[in-house]
Motif scaffolding. Structure first.
Motif, PDB file in Angstrom:
ATOM      1  N   LYS A   1      57.138  15.154  14.262  1.00  0.00           N
ATOM      2  CA  LYS A   1      58.369  14.661  14.888  1.00  0.00           C
ATOM      3  C   LYS A   1      57.976  13.492  15.808  1.00  0.00           C
ATOM      4  CE  LYS A   1      62.167  16.091  17.920  1.00  0.00           C
ATOM      5  NZ  LYS A   1      62.738  17.208  18.730  1.00  0.00           N
ATOM      6  N   VAL A   2      58.686  12.325  15.629  1.00  0.00           N
ATOM      7  CA  VAL A   2      58.366  11.114  16.394  1.00  0.00           C
ATOM      8  C   VAL A   2      59.543  10.751  17.296  1.00  0.00           C
ATOM      9  CG1 VAL A   2      57.656   8.712  16.280  1.00  0.00           C
ATOM     10  CG2 VAL A   2      56.915  10.326  14.501  1.00  0.00           C
ATOM     11  N   GLU A   3      59.265  10.540  18.573  1.00  0.00           N
ATOM     12  CA  GLU A   3      60.278  10.061  19.525  1.00  0.00           C
ATOM     13  C   GLU A   3      59.789   8.734  20.103  1.00  0.00           C
ATOM     14  OE1 GLU A   3      61.962  13.173  22.166  1.00  0.00           O
ATOM     15  OE2 GLU A   3      60.388  14.419  21.264  1.00  0.00           O
ATOM     16  N   ARG A   4      60.692   7.701  20.111  1.00  0.00           N
ATOM     17  CA  ARG A   4      60.320   6.368  20.568  1.00  0.00           C
ATOM     18  C   ARG A   4      61.101   6.038  21.846  1.00  0.00           C
ATOM     19  NH1 ARG A   4      61.244   6.639  15.265  1.00  0.00           N
ATOM     20  NH2 ARG A   4      59.647   5.913  13.770  1.00  0.00           N
ATOM     21  N   VAL A   5      60.429   5.488  22.810  1.00  0.00           N
ATOM     22  CA  VAL A   5      61.081   5.028  24.068  1.00  0.00           C
ATOM     23  C   VAL A   5      60.693   3.571  24.246  1.00  0.00           C
ATOM     24  CG1 VAL A   5      61.258   5.327  26.541  1.00  0.00           C
ATOM     25  CG2 VAL A   5      60.949   7.329  25.068  1.00  0.00           C
ATOM     26  N   ARG A   6      61.736   2.700  24.259  1.00  0.00           N
ATOM     27  CA  ARG A   6      61.491   1.261  24.355  1.00  0.00           C
ATOM     28  C   ARG A   6      61.130   0.913  25.795  1.00  0.00           C
ATOM     29  NH1 ARG A   6      63.221  -3.127  21.215  1.00  0.00           N
ATOM     30  NH2 ARG A   6      63.464  -5.101  22.353  1.00  0.00           N
ATOM     31  N   LEU A   7      60.078   0.170  25.953  1.00  0.00           N
ATOM     32  CA  LEU A   7      59.635  -0.305  27.251  1.00  0.00           C
ATOM     33  C   LEU A   7      59.776  -1.813  27.319  1.00  0.00           C
ATOM     34  CD1 LEU A   7      56.341   1.808  27.553  1.00  0.00           C
ATOM     35  CD2 LEU A   7      58.597   2.340  28.510  1.00  0.00           C
ATOM     36  N   LYS A   8      59.556  -2.394  28.488  1.00  0.00           N
ATOM     37  CA  LYS A   8      59.727  -3.834  28.664  1.00  0.00           C
ATOM     38  C   LYS A   8      58.731  -4.607  27.828  1.00  0.00           C
ATOM     39  CE  LYS A   8      59.953  -7.406  32.220  1.00  0.00           C
ATOM     40  NZ  LYS A   8      59.887  -7.702  33.676  1.00  0.00           N
ATOM     41  N   HIS A   9      57.493  -4.084  27.776  1.00  0.00           N
ATOM     42  CA  HIS A   9      56.453  -4.824  27.043  1.00  0.00           C
ATOM     43  C   HIS A   9      55.840  -3.982  25.915  1.00  0.00           C
ATOM     44  CE1 HIS A   9      56.599  -8.036  29.963  1.00  0.00           C
ATOM     45  NE2 HIS A   9      56.461  -7.130  30.958  1.00  0.00           N
ATOM     46  N   GLY A  10      56.526  -2.969  25.481  1.00  0.00           N
ATOM     47  CA  GLY A  10      55.986  -2.162  24.391  1.00  0.00           C
ATOM     48  C   GLY A  10      56.866  -0.976  24.077  1.00  0.00           C
ATOM     49  N   VAL A  11      56.277   0.008  23.449  1.00  0.00           N
ATOM     50  CA  VAL A  11      56.996   1.203  23.019  1.00  0.00           C
ATOM     51  C   VAL A  11      56.166   2.425  23.400  1.00  0.00           C
ATOM     52  CG1 VAL A  11      57.946   2.489  21.080  1.00  0.00           C
ATOM     53  CG2 VAL A  11      58.063   0.002  21.084  1.00  0.00           C
ATOM     54  N   LYS A  12      56.861   3.417  23.923  1.00  0.00           N
ATOM     55  CA  LYS A  12      56.215   4.680  24.237  1.00  0.00           C
ATOM     56  C   LYS A  12      56.557   5.685  23.150  1.00  0.00           C
ATOM     57  CE  LYS A  12      55.875   8.134  27.903  1.00  0.00           C
ATOM     58  NZ  LYS A  12      56.366   8.521  29.248  1.00  0.00           N
ATOM     59  N   LEU A  13      55.496   6.301  22.542  1.00  0.00           N
ATOM     60  CA  LEU A  13      55.692   7.259  21.455  1.00  0.00           C
ATOM     61  C   LEU A  13      55.368   8.663  21.942  1.00  0.00           C
ATOM     62  CD1 LEU A  13      54.023   5.403  18.438  1.00  0.00           C
ATOM     63  CD2 LEU A  13      56.443   5.422  19.079  1.00  0.00           C
ATOM     64  N   ARG A  14      56.241   9.613  21.538  1.00  0.00           N
ATOM     65  CA  ARG A  14      55.986  11.034  21.796  1.00  0.00           C
ATOM     66  C   ARG A  14      55.950  11.720  20.428  1.00  0.00           C
ATOM     67  NH1 ARG A  14      58.561  16.033  22.768  1.00  0.00           N
ATOM     68  NH2 ARG A  14      57.697  17.183  24.543  1.00  0.00           N
ATOM     69  N   LEU A  15      54.752  12.279  20.070  1.00  0.00           N
ATOM     70  CA  LEU A  15      54.532  12.868  18.747  1.00  0.00           C
ATOM     71  C   LEU A  15      54.398  14.376  18.886  1.00  0.00           C
ATOM     72  CD1 LEU A  15      51.809  10.339  17.539  1.00  0.00           C
ATOM     73  CD2 LEU A  15      54.292  10.146  17.305  1.00  0.00           C
TER      74      LEU A  15
END
Length: 583
Positions: free
Chosen positions: A500-514
């Protein structure tokens, strides 16, 4: 045959030079002996030598020799012929002088004392039992020995004879040479011991091929084969038995002995061995044996045993016991060798036994070992019969208990299916011989029995996660050893997870929760490998089934994403693909 090389030891060069340079073989005539102070032993009528120095005595002997026409004669053997030189060296090598070394200052047969071939040869003859009186009249030089006693001289070498060389023959000089024959190796090779005027005592080998063969051999008192004890006959003198003869006791002890058996004084044809089977034709006759000893260089000598009592009627006996051969195991066949008899039976019968009890119908020369004979010892009895003989039954030795048979696999067991929870594994137990053998199946988890898991199928469950599954097939049949086979093991049973992949958009990238999860494992452990198009790669360890990471420093836009869970002992490896948008 030749002497061993170890006997041909190198000689001390100075001693050999002395031997080769001056070996003189002569003795005084009767006139000379009368004119010369006699140094014979008192037992031979010797007078006490006149006083004087050794040099004076030697000069006087030389003058007398010249006056009597005696000449010095040199003996020349090749160096390689000598086996030892000198009393001490020869004695240490086991080649003695017969005691001459201790008494060589005495005269024998009116020969000059000391290092002198004639005095040494005369001493050996006196030592053998002859009187200390020269057995001929006339000159004593070695060249005269053979011609003075022609009746005792021939061309045949024997142990204890005197080897004789005429003047200037072979190695001898003008006075000839004599030596003592120690051994006769063959008709063309002898070993001699000798002493020599102006030289030393020695042993040597003489062959015909060397050109040094003696002119003859003088048989004054040859050594003889001596029977110390007559042969004896052992055994019972009756038809069907075997008599055994001893060789008797002989000196020399290494003499070869031959045998000849006699019945009532007449030689039995072809009966020339140390044993004699007593046949019916010998009934009533007395038996004895004659042994004849022979050794190269000696005259043959015979001795005869005492006669037995008259041969008695015999009994039918087994000379070679019957025996059972073959593998003593269920399904194998034993074979009976009926052995041999002192005389051929008219007929024989056979009976097989198991633990001493007759086996019904087992009356032939072979026995098939059936399962009911497992664990029982087998014997067989042969009964022989012949007219005018008592029947006799002879049993074999018992075999070991019949071993259990072996169950053989005609087709080995196999297993199909995958070791995944919810899947079913199936085993084919195979085929066996004998065909009525039965197979029992037990399923194994990491080699240990799974309680209650028997039969041809097995459903894989969560309890099997991380384990390898196999099955054990036990094949049994009465009278046979139990056979156990095991199927190959499966790969480890593992649960199949999902990511299961969760993506959180950041100002200079992406935070992934796997999150890696499966219903069969409460918390998935291990690591995930994350790749993002554009050169991002990172390995992250799961914490309670969850991994977190930040993806940055990539060009803007949608990028390919690949997540690989690397697996654990209970959870299978799995991959997931997707995309991620970089701001």
């Amino acid at each position: 045959m030749s002497l061993p090389d170890r006997l041909r030891a190198p000689l001390i060069s100075a001693v050999v030079a002395t031997l080769i340079s001056g070996l003189l073989a002569y003795a005084p005539t009767a006139a000379e002996a009368a004119a010369k102070p006699d140094r014979r032993p008192a037992s031979a009528g010797a007078n006490t030598p006149a006083p004087g120095t050794r040099a004076a005595m030697l000069a006087r002997e030389q003058r007398r020799a010249k006056a009597d026409g005696l000449t010095r004669s040199r003996v020349k053997f090749a160096r390689s012929s000598y086996l030892c030189v000198g009393y001490k060296a020869c004695n240490q090598a086991g080649m003695g002088s017969g005691g001459y070394a201790a008494v060589n200052d005495k005269m024998y047969w009116r020969m000059y004392a000391g290092h002198n071939c004639t005095n040494y040869a005369a001493y050996r003859m006196v030592s053998s039992g002859l009187p200390n009186t020269r057995p001929w009249s006339g000159g004593g030089n070695a060249t005269y020995w053979g011609t003075s006693v022609p009746s005792l001289t021939d061309k045949v070498p024997t142990v204890g004879a005197v080897a004789w060389w005429k003047a200037n023959a072979g190695p001898a000089g003008s006075a000839g040479h004599v030596a003592y024959v120690e051994r006769v190796v063959s008709a063309t090779e002898i070993v001699i011991s000798q002493d020599s005027w102006g030289g030393d005592f020695s042993w040597a080998t003489v062959t015909k091929a060397s050109g040094n063969w003696p002119s003859g051999f003088i048989h004054f008192n040859d050594l003889k084969l001596v029977n110390k004890a007559a042969p004896t006959v052992s055994g019972i003198a009756k038809v069907g038995s075997t008599l055994t003869a001893s060789a008797g006791t002989w000196n020399p002890t290494d003499a070869k002995v031959s045998y000849q058996w006699y019945a009532n004084g007449a030689a039995i044809p072809s009966a020339t061995k140390s044993t004699l089977p007593i046949t019916g034709g010998l009934l009533g006759q007395s038996i004895k044996v004659k042994t004849t000893a022979s050794k190269t260089g000696f005259a043959k000598k015979a001795a005869t045993s005492a006669a037995t009592a008259a041969v008695l009627p015999g009994v039918l006996t087994s000379t070679t016991a019957p025996a059972v051969s073959g593998v003593v195991k269920v399904d194998k066949t034993l074979t009976l060798n009926q052995g041999a008899w002192n005389v051929a039976p008219d007929s024989t019968t056979v009976q097989w036994y198991a633990d001493g009890q007759p086996i019904a119908g087992a009356v032939t020369g072979t026995l098939k070992l059936t399962p009911d004979l497992a664990g029982r010892a087998i014997t067989a009895s042969v009964t022989a019969s012949r007219a005018y003989y008592d029947p006799i039954a002879v049993a074999t030795a018992a075999t070991a208990p019949v071993a259990l048979g072996t169950i053989k696999a005609k087709r080995k067991p196999t297993m199909t299916g995958k070791a995944k929870p919810g899947q079913t594994l199936t085993v084919d137990p195979g085929l066996y011989r004998p065909t009525d053998a039965t197979a029992a199946i037990q399923w194994l988890r990491d080699g240990q029995p799974v309680p209650g898991a028997v039969g041809t199928t097995y459903r894989v469950s969560g309890a099997d996660l991380g384990a390898k599954i196999s099955s054990s097939i036990t094949v049994v049949r009465a009278g046979y050893a139990t056979t156990a086979l095991t199927t190959p093991v499966t790969a480890r049973a593992k649960a199949t997870p999902r990511i299961k992949v969760e993506r959180v958009r950041l100002k200079h990238g992406v935070k992934l929760r796997l999150t890696v999860l499966t219903r069969l494992v409460p918390t998935v452990e291990g690591a995930v490998q994350v790749r993002v198009q554009g050169g991002f790669r990172q390995k992250v360890v799961l914490r309670h089934g969850v991994a977190r990471l930040r993806v940055s420093d990539l060009p803007k836009g949608k990028r390919a994403l690949k997540i690989v869970y690397l697996g654990s002992p209970t959870v299978a490896r799995v991959a997931k693909r997707g995309t991620v948008s970089m701001p």
